[in-house]
Design a protein around this motif. Sequence first.
Motif, PDB file in Angstrom:
ATOM      1  N   LEU A 370       0.820  -1.210   0.000  1.00 53.69           N
ATOM      2  CA  LEU A 370       0.000   0.000   0.000  1.00 53.69           C
ATOM      3  C   LEU A 370       0.851   1.256   0.000  1.00 53.69           C
ATOM      4  O   LEU A 370       0.599   2.206  -0.752  1.00 53.69           O
ATOM      5  CB  LEU A 370      -0.930  -0.007   1.213  1.00 53.69           C
ATOM      6  CG  LEU A 370      -1.814   1.221   1.405  1.00 53.69           C
ATOM      7  CD1 LEU A 370      -2.794   1.365   0.249  1.00 53.69           C
ATOM      8  CD2 LEU A 370      -2.551   1.135   2.740  1.00 53.69           C
ATOM      9  N   HIS A 371       1.888   1.263   0.845  1.00 55.34           N
ATOM     10  CA  HIS A 371       2.702   2.461   1.028  1.00 55.34           C
ATOM     11  C   HIS A 371       4.019   2.423   0.258  1.00 55.34           C
ATOM     12  O   HIS A 371       4.773   3.402   0.302  1.00 55.34           O
ATOM     13  CB  HIS A 371       2.988   2.663   2.519  1.00 55.34           C
ATOM     14  CG  HIS A 371       1.751   2.807   3.356  1.00 55.34           C
ATOM     15  ND1 HIS A 371       0.896   3.876   3.251  1.00 55.34           N
ATOM     16  CD2 HIS A 371       1.221   1.988   4.318  1.00 55.34           C
ATOM     17  CE1 HIS A 371      -0.114   3.724   4.101  1.00 55.34           C
ATOM     18  NE2 HIS A 371       0.060   2.589   4.761  1.00 55.34           N
ATOM     19  N   LYS A 372       4.295   1.286  -0.413  1.00 53.66           N
ATOM     20  CA  LYS A 372       5.536   1.117  -1.179  1.00 53.66           C
ATOM     21  C   LYS A 372       6.765   1.364  -0.304  1.00 53.66           C
ATOM     22  O   LYS A 372       7.679   2.112  -0.654  1.00 53.66           O
ATOM     23  CB  LYS A 372       5.551   2.060  -2.393  1.00 53.66           C
ATOM     24  CG  LYS A 372       4.332   1.929  -3.294  1.00 53.66           C
ATOM     25  CD  LYS A 372       4.155   0.514  -3.828  1.00 53.66           C
ATOM     26  CE  LYS A 372       2.929   0.388  -4.710  1.00 53.66           C
ATOM     27  NZ  LYS A 372       2.651  -1.024  -5.096  1.00 53.66           N
ATOM     28  N   VAL A 373       6.777   0.690   0.855  1.00 46.88           N
ATOM     29  CA  VAL A 373       7.872   0.870   1.799  1.00 46.88           C
ATOM     30  C   VAL A 373       8.358  -0.492   2.295  1.00 46.88           C
ATOM     31  O   VAL A 373       7.650  -1.496   2.204  1.00 46.88           O
ATOM     32  CB  VAL A 373       7.435   1.709   3.022  1.00 46.88           C
ATOM     33  CG1 VAL A 373       7.052   3.112   2.589  1.00 46.88           C
ATOM     34  CG2 VAL A 373       6.292   1.028   3.769  1.00 46.88           C
ATOM     35  N   VAL A 374       9.573  -0.491   2.828  1.00 50.32           N
ATOM     36  CA  VAL A 374      10.096  -1.654   3.533  1.00 50.32           C
ATOM     37  C   VAL A 374       9.573  -1.614   4.962  1.00 50.32           C
ATOM     38  O   VAL A 374       9.632  -0.567   5.622  1.00 50.32           O
ATOM     39  CB  VAL A 374      11.644  -1.658   3.530  1.00 50.32           C
ATOM     40  CG1 VAL A 374      12.181  -2.800   4.392  1.00 50.32           C
ATOM     41  CG2 VAL A 374      12.176  -1.761   2.107  1.00 50.32           C
ATOM     42  N   VAL A 375       9.059  -2.724   5.445  1.00 50.99           N
ATOM     43  CA  VAL A 375       8.485  -2.798   6.790  1.00 50.99           C
ATOM     44  C   VAL A 375       9.475  -3.466   7.728  1.00 50.99           C
ATOM     45  O   VAL A 375       9.994  -4.546   7.436  1.00 50.99           O
ATOM     46  CB  VAL A 375       7.163  -3.602   6.780  1.00 50.99           C
ATOM     47  CG1 VAL A 375       6.628  -3.772   8.197  1.00 50.99           C
ATOM     48  CG2 VAL A 375       6.133  -2.903   5.899  1.00 50.99           C
ATOM     49  N   ASP A 376       9.749  -2.807   8.851  1.00 43.70           N
ATOM     50  CA  ASP A 376      10.569  -3.393   9.917  1.00 43.70           C
ATOM     51  C   ASP A 376       9.661  -4.289  10.758  1.00 43.70           C
ATOM     52  O   ASP A 376       8.784  -3.798  11.471  1.00 43.70           O
ATOM     53  CB  ASP A 376      11.185  -2.285  10.771  1.00 43.70           C
ATOM     54  CG  ASP A 376      12.135  -2.823  11.833  1.00 43.70           C
ATOM     55  OD1 ASP A 376      11.975  -3.982  12.275  1.00 43.70           O
ATOM     56  OD2 ASP A 376      13.043  -2.075  12.247  1.00 43.70           O
ATOM     57  N   LEU A 377       9.866  -5.593  10.680  1.00 44.78           N
ATOM     58  CA  LEU A 377       8.955  -6.528  11.341  1.00 44.78           C
ATOM     59  C   LEU A 377       9.093  -6.510  12.858  1.00 44.78           C
ATOM     60  O   LEU A 377       8.159  -6.882  13.573  1.00 44.78           O
ATOM     61  CB  LEU A 377       9.190  -7.941  10.806  1.00 44.78           C
ATOM     62  CG  LEU A 377       8.805  -8.118   9.328  1.00 44.78           C
ATOM     63  CD1 LEU A 377       9.351  -9.417   8.781  1.00 44.78           C
ATOM     64  CD2 LEU A 377       7.290  -8.056   9.155  1.00 44.78           C
ATOM     65  N   ASP A 378      10.235  -6.077  13.363  1.00 44.13           N
ATOM     66  CA  ASP A 378      10.415  -6.012  14.818  1.00 44.13           C
ATOM     67  C   ASP A 378       9.535  -4.932  15.445  1.00 44.13           C
ATOM     68  O   ASP A 378       9.122  -5.045  16.603  1.00 44.13           O
ATOM     69  CB  ASP A 378      11.883  -5.759  15.168  1.00 44.13           C
ATOM     70  CG  ASP A 378      12.763  -6.974  14.917  1.00 44.13           C
ATOM     71  OD1 ASP A 378      12.222  -8.101  14.929  1.00 44.13           O
ATOM     72  OD2 ASP A 378      13.978  -6.799  14.702  1.00 44.13           O
ATOM     73  N   THR A 379       9.253  -3.886  14.701  1.00 45.54           N
ATOM     74  CA  THR A 379       8.457  -2.779  15.255  1.00 45.54           C
ATOM     75  C   THR A 379       7.058  -2.701  14.654  1.00 45.54           C
ATOM     76  O   THR A 379       6.242  -1.907  15.111  1.00 45.54           O
ATOM     77  CB  THR A 379       9.169  -1.443  14.999  1.00 45.54           C
ATOM     78  OG1 THR A 379       9.347  -1.248  13.579  1.00 45.54           O
ATOM     79  CG2 THR A 379      10.547  -1.425  15.676  1.00 45.54           C
ATOM     80  N   PHE A 380       6.783  -3.540  13.661  1.00 45.28           N
ATOM     81  CA  PHE A 380       5.492  -3.487  12.966  1.00 45.28           C
ATOM     82  C   PHE A 380       4.355  -3.955  13.866  1.00 45.28           C
ATOM     83  O   PHE A 380       4.444  -5.025  14.494  1.00 45.28           O
ATOM     84  CB  PHE A 380       5.536  -4.336  11.703  1.00 45.28           C
ATOM     85  CG  PHE A 380       4.226  -4.419  10.975  1.00 45.28           C
ATOM     86  CD1 PHE A 380       3.695  -3.285  10.350  1.00 45.28           C
ATOM     87  CD2 PHE A 380       3.517  -5.610  10.891  1.00 45.28           C
ATOM     88  CE1 PHE A 380       2.498  -3.344   9.669  1.00 45.28           C
ATOM     89  CE2 PHE A 380       2.324  -5.685  10.212  1.00 45.28           C
ATOM     90  CZ  PHE A 380       1.803  -4.550   9.605  1.00 45.28           C
ATOM     91  N   ASP A 381       3.280  -3.167  13.920  1.00 42.83           N
ATOM     92  CA  ASP A 381       2.091  -3.521  14.686  1.00 42.83           C
ATOM     93  C   ASP A 381       1.024  -4.045  13.713  1.00 42.83           C
ATOM     94  O   ASP A 381       0.383  -3.276  13.013  1.00 42.83           O
ATOM     95  CB  ASP A 381       1.566  -2.303  15.454  1.00 42.83           C
ATOM     96  CG  ASP A 381       0.314  -2.607  16.270  1.00 42.83           C
ATOM     97  OD1 ASP A 381      -0.060  -3.811  16.369  1.00 42.83           O
ATOM     98  OD2 ASP A 381      -0.299  -1.658  16.801  1.00 42.83           O
ATOM     99  N   ALA A 382       0.863  -5.363  13.691  1.00 45.09           N
ATOM    100  CA  ALA A 382      -0.083  -5.976  12.750  1.00 45.09           C
ATOM    101  C   ALA A 382      -1.531  -5.610  13.073  1.00 45.09           C
ATOM    102  O   ALA A 382      -2.398  -5.727  12.200  1.00 45.09           O
ATOM    103  CB  ALA A 382       0.093  -7.493  12.754  1.00 45.09           C
TER     104      ALA A 382
END
Length: 385
Positions: A370-382
């Motif tokens: 959606l945002h065309k970004v790399v997601v940091d999975l350690d800080t990502f809030d699903a």
Amino acid sequence: MKKEFYNVGIIGGGLMGKEFASAVARWCHVTAETPTPRVVGIGDPNPEARKWFEKLPELKYSVTDYKELLEKDDVDVIYVAIPHNLHAQVYCDIINAKKHMMGEKPFGMDYQANAKIMKAIKNNPDVFVRCCSQHPYYPACQELIRWVKSGKVGKIIEVHSGFRHSSDLDLSKPINWKRTISINGEYGCMGDLGIHTMHVPFNLGFIPKTLYAQLSNIIKERPDGKGGMAPCLTWDNATLICDSVNEKGEEFPVFYETKRMAPGCTNSWYIEVYGVGCSVKFSTDDANGFWYTENFGKEQAWCRVNIGYKPAYSTITGSIFEFCFPDTVQQMWVAFFRELDGETVDFKCFLPEQTQLAHKLQTAALASNLHKVVVDLDTFDANSI
């Protein structure tokens, strides 16, 4: 072996329910020491779906309401294969009824549904729960896993794992529930195929740290089966690129590919691990072939070994013959029942906590695309999606 038999009820009389019942019907094929399952119940609101199961010799219960199976004291295990939107309610009911369970992927339609299932598991620690994923039980894939675990591949360069179909290239194919967000969920092809691609990398300890996703909704409407057209809003193809880390702390990319519009692919599941020492790969397109590289200084050559019928759990079939999909189903279930019985298994079925990680990846993929970004999975809030 602690228990000779386990009585199993099946919820959902579709394709995979029949595959499991068929595997049970030929359990005499297995010579490895393992408990024997017996299919004693089928639950499905459709009487036509139940009819096939009613010819099974040990079937005692054929019910419209699955909850009737949960009330039977002589049902030990439930196998459930139903549409994604029903997972949270039915899986929680099974677990809270103290029935051991094998559930189909994606183990909840979305992250929130999966969280409800995980809470039920936490509240019932004595209930044994696993998620269905059979493809890694091909002998050639098991050989690949052994090579990676042994360290033969050396330092890992990258990993590719995928599942490709081509049936949706038929534009006259009517829409079904897997193309409908309200039943399949927003993951689209990822929800149905993603866990299959994650089983081997997760079991090898390859933990994703960041994710970038490219999702494609190629065909936006399909025939509705009634003479008209219906919107097709789910993702047809998905590629997830994850920076991952192994138990040694080494970082490398893992590519997860799930596609329903992959030209030339009827049902292609594959895993490829590229390393400095050597590289290994397996595909169901060559179900008996284990491929590895021989290094000659600056040059490498791909070599193929015909593994034959050498499964993780011994059977009556000779090693010179071919291994096929129904055998993977049976081998997966042997692993399930052996572990349920307290035995140590070398390659486990997909774990509940791994489904939670899979949901986090797939939810992050929606945000990344959606945002065309790399997601940091350690800080990502699903929960934020």
